[in-house]
Enzyme design. Structure first.
Site, short mmCIF file in Angstrom:
data_model
loop_
_atom_site.label_atom_id
_atom_site.label_comp_id
_atom_site.label_asym_id
_atom_site.label_seq_id
_atom_site.Cartn_x
_atom_site.Cartn_y
_atom_site.Cartn_z
N TRP A 1 0.83 -1.21 0.00
CA TRP A 1 0.00 0.00 0.00
C TRP A 1 0.87 1.27 0.00
O TRP A 1 0.62 2.17 0.79
CB TRP A 1 -0.92 0.00 1.23
CG TRP A 1 -2.04 -0.99 1.13
CD1 TRP A 1 -2.79 -1.27 0.03
CD2 TRP A 1 -2.56 -1.81 2.19
NE1 TRP A 1 -3.73 -2.22 0.33
CE2 TRP A 1 -3.62 -2.57 1.64
CE3 TRP A 1 -2.24 -1.98 3.54
CZ2 TRP A 1 -4.35 -3.49 2.39
CZ3 TRP A 1 -2.97 -2.89 4.29
CH2 TRP A 1 -4.02 -3.64 3.71
N ARG B 1 -2.84 5.07 -4.73
CA ARG B 1 -1.73 4.15 -4.51
C ARG B 1 -0.61 4.44 -5.49
O ARG B 1 -0.85 4.79 -6.65
CB ARG B 1 -2.19 2.70 -4.68
CG ARG B 1 -3.19 2.36 -3.58
CD ARG B 1 -3.58 0.90 -3.57
NE ARG B 1 -4.61 0.74 -2.55
CZ ARG B 1 -5.11 -0.42 -2.17
NH1 ARG B 1 -4.68 -1.53 -2.70
NH2 ARG B 1 -6.04 -0.48 -1.24
N ALA C 1 -15.91 -6.11 8.73
CA ALA C 1 -15.59 -4.96 7.88
C ALA C 1 -15.27 -5.47 6.49
O ALA C 1 -14.88 -6.63 6.30
CB ALA C 1 -14.38 -4.21 8.45
N VAL D 1 -8.03 -7.46 10.40
CA VAL D 1 -9.16 -8.39 10.58
C VAL D 1 -8.62 -9.78 10.94
O VAL D 1 -7.48 -10.12 10.66
CB VAL D 1 -10.02 -8.51 9.29
CG1 VAL D 1 -10.82 -7.25 9.07
CG2 VAL D 1 -9.18 -8.87 8.08
N GLN E 1 -13.28 3.39 -3.25
CA GLN E 1 -13.67 2.23 -2.45
C GLN E 1 -14.95 2.55 -1.67
O GLN E 1 -15.30 3.72 -1.48
CB GLN E 1 -12.58 1.88 -1.43
CG GLN E 1 -11.36 1.21 -2.04
CD GLN E 1 -10.41 0.65 -1.00
OE1 GLN E 1 -10.49 1.00 0.18
NE2 GLN E 1 -9.50 -0.20 -1.43
C1 FA5 Z 1 -7.96 -2.95 1.13
O1 FA5 Z 1 -7.84 -1.82 0.64
C2 FA5 Z 1 -8.54 -3.17 2.50
N1 FA5 Z 1 -8.68 -1.90 3.16
C3 FA5 Z 1 -9.89 -3.87 2.34
C4 FA5 Z 1 -10.46 -4.35 3.63
C5 FA5 Z 1 -11.37 -3.56 4.31
C6 FA5 Z 1 -10.08 -5.60 4.14
C7 FA5 Z 1 -11.91 -3.99 5.52
C8 FA5 Z 1 -10.62 -6.03 5.33
C9 FA5 Z 1 -11.53 -5.26 6.01
P1 FA5 Z 1 -7.17 -4.20 -1.03
O2 FA5 Z 1 -5.87 -3.53 -1.21
O3 FA5 Z 1 -7.26 -5.61 -1.42
O4 FA5 Z 1 -7.68 -4.09 0.45
O5 FA5 Z 1 -8.26 -3.36 -1.87
C10 FA5 Z 1 -9.63 -3.64 -1.77
C11 FA5 Z 1 -10.28 -3.61 -3.14
O6 FA5 Z 1 -10.01 -2.36 -3.77
C12 FA5 Z 1 -9.72 -4.63 -4.11
O7 FA5 Z 1 -10.40 -5.85 -3.96
C13 FA5 Z 1 -10.00 -4.01 -5.43
O8 FA5 Z 1 -11.36 -4.22 -5.80
C14 FA5 Z 1 -9.82 -2.55 -5.15
N2 FA5 Z 1 -8.47 -2.10 -5.52
C15 FA5 Z 1 -7.35 -2.16 -4.81
N3 FA5 Z 1 -6.30 -1.62 -5.46
C16 FA5 Z 1 -6.80 -1.19 -6.63
C17 FA5 Z 1 -6.23 -0.50 -7.77
N4 FA5 Z 1 -4.95 -0.16 -7.82
N5 FA5 Z 1 -7.05 -0.21 -8.81
C18 FA5 Z 1 -8.35 -0.54 -8.76
N6 FA5 Z 1 -8.94 -1.14 -7.73
C19 FA5 Z 1 -8.19 -1.47 -6.69
#
Ligand code: FA5
Length: 348
Positions: free
Chosen positions: A157, A203, A316, A260, A217
């Site tokens: 991240w 990001r 969550a 989590v 998100q």
């Molecule tokens: C998270 O961001 C965690 N905060 C999610 C979470 C929340 C987990 C609460 C547990 C409890 P992650 O990096 O996997 O997780 O991103 C979550 C979702 O955001 C991904 O499944 C995807 O759908 C979207 N996402 C992440 N990075 C990108 C990106 N660079 N471009 C587009 N969509 C993205």
């Protein structure tokens, strides 16, 4: 002293002047100067009384005839000018008979449409919508979510950092996810909690067909007595069913997020290749496109918020709005959404 010859000369001269008057203002000037109260002909007529009687009659007749002729000429010239103006209006730049041009109609961006749809689904399930800051403190984006400075999840991240630091509050960054709002909200509220948090996240990331450096998100947080994994599953299931219909396959598999325990992720089957193409840019041949991370809120996070983790539990989730829009509309490359190409955007 005016003579009949002089009246005739004046008549000829003023007729020529009238023919040269090209617009309404010039006509009015001419009228005042020639026929007005102190005009040229009026002056001749006024002076008749001072003339010898033998001249008076002849001069009077000539002057009256000249005045009547000039008045007729003036009326004729006014009509001519009005006609010319009308012809210019209808034949020139303005065609008063053309139908109006319709104004192009705008529409909501496909990401906005999808976001509203997601919020509507959760609103019907009793979740309130709240927003948090996009410029976030290091502490909320990472530390308070159990991601300390040296944790490997920080690499996953990475984001954009600010040079300035507000005094004593720590470093500022563009938030990488909406999860910091879990902490901010729990700091100020007591259970029961049911919220969704929509918003932009950033990001430091190489873009490809499924990754953007800015994406939206929706965070989901529910904390109450007796909340279990079954509630998480049921809620996310219902959300997927409402967004994609019942014909779509949904996969829930284990995953890891420091905040989590246990952690899961939810994926939907690939619309582009059905898992048959190892070179597919959407699923990379895996058949599944991940749309959210989720899990049961870590007991340490509940405790740090002042809740008794023996009494309260919660779940969550954080979902990617662009990924959901890709699946709903069959868009094979996430980058289309933010290129502002009307040929793409006007299809929604
Ligand atoms: C998270 O961001 C965690 N905060 C999610 C979470 C929340 C987990 C609460 C547990 C409890 P992650 O990096 O996997 O997780 O991103 C979550 C979702 O955001 C991904 O499944 C995807 O759908 C979207 N996402 C992440 N990075 C990108 C990106 N660079 N471009 C587009 N969509 C993205």
């Amino acid at each position: 002293m005016s003579s009949v010859e002089e009246v005739e000369a004046a008549l000829a001269e003023e007729r020529a002047a009238l023919a040269g008057a090209g617009d309404e203002r010039a006509l009015e000037e001419w009228r005042t100067r020639v026929l007005g109260r102190s005009g040229r002909l009026t002056a001749i007529l006024r002076s008749l009384g001072e003339r010898p009687p033998e001249l008076r009659r002849e001069l009077g007749r000539a002057a009256n005839q000249a005045k009547a002729a000039l008045e007729r000429d003036l009326a004729e010239r006014q009509r001519e000018l009005a006609e010319r103006e009308l012809a210019a209006l209808s034949a020139g730049s303005l065609d008063v008979t053309l139908p109006g041009r319709p104004r192009p109609r705008g529409g909501l961006h496909p990401i906005t449409q999808t976001l509203r749809e997601i919020l509507a689904v959760f609103s019907e399930m009793g979740f309130a919508s709240v927003e948090g800051p996009e410029v976030e403190l290091d502490r909320y984006n990472f530390d308070r979510l159990r991601i300390p400075e040296d944790h490997p999840a920080r690499d996953m991240w990475d984001t954009f950092w600010f040079d300035e630091e507000p005094s004593g509050a720590g470093r500022l960054l563009l938030r990488t996810h909406t999860s910091p709002m879990q902490i901010r909200y729990m700091e100020r509220h007591e259970p029961p909690i049911r919220i969704v948090v929509p918003g932009r996240c950033y990001r430091y990331e190489a873009t490809d067909a499924t990754h953007e450096w800015m994406m939206q998100q929706v965070e989901v947080l529910a904390v109450d007595e007796g909340i279990s994994m079954a509630d998480l599953k049921g809620t996310l299931w219902e959300c997927a069913r409402r967004l994609f219909g019942s014909g779509r396959q949904v996969l829930l598999r284990n995953s890891y997020f420091p905040f989590v325990e246990p952690g899961v992720e939810l994926a939907v089957d690939c619309f582009a290749c059905d898992g048959t193409d190892p070179a597919c840019t959407v699923c990379r041949g895996s058949r599944w496109l991940e749309i959210m991370g989720a899990g049961m809120v870590h007991p340490e996070i509940l405790e740090a918020s002042g809740y008794d983790s023996g009494r309260y539990t919660g779940f969550a989730a954080g979902m990617g709005v662009e990924r959901i829009a890709m699946l709903r509309y069959g868009v094979e490359d996430i980058r289309h959404f933010y290129q502002n190409d009307l040929r793409f955007l006007s299809q929604f």
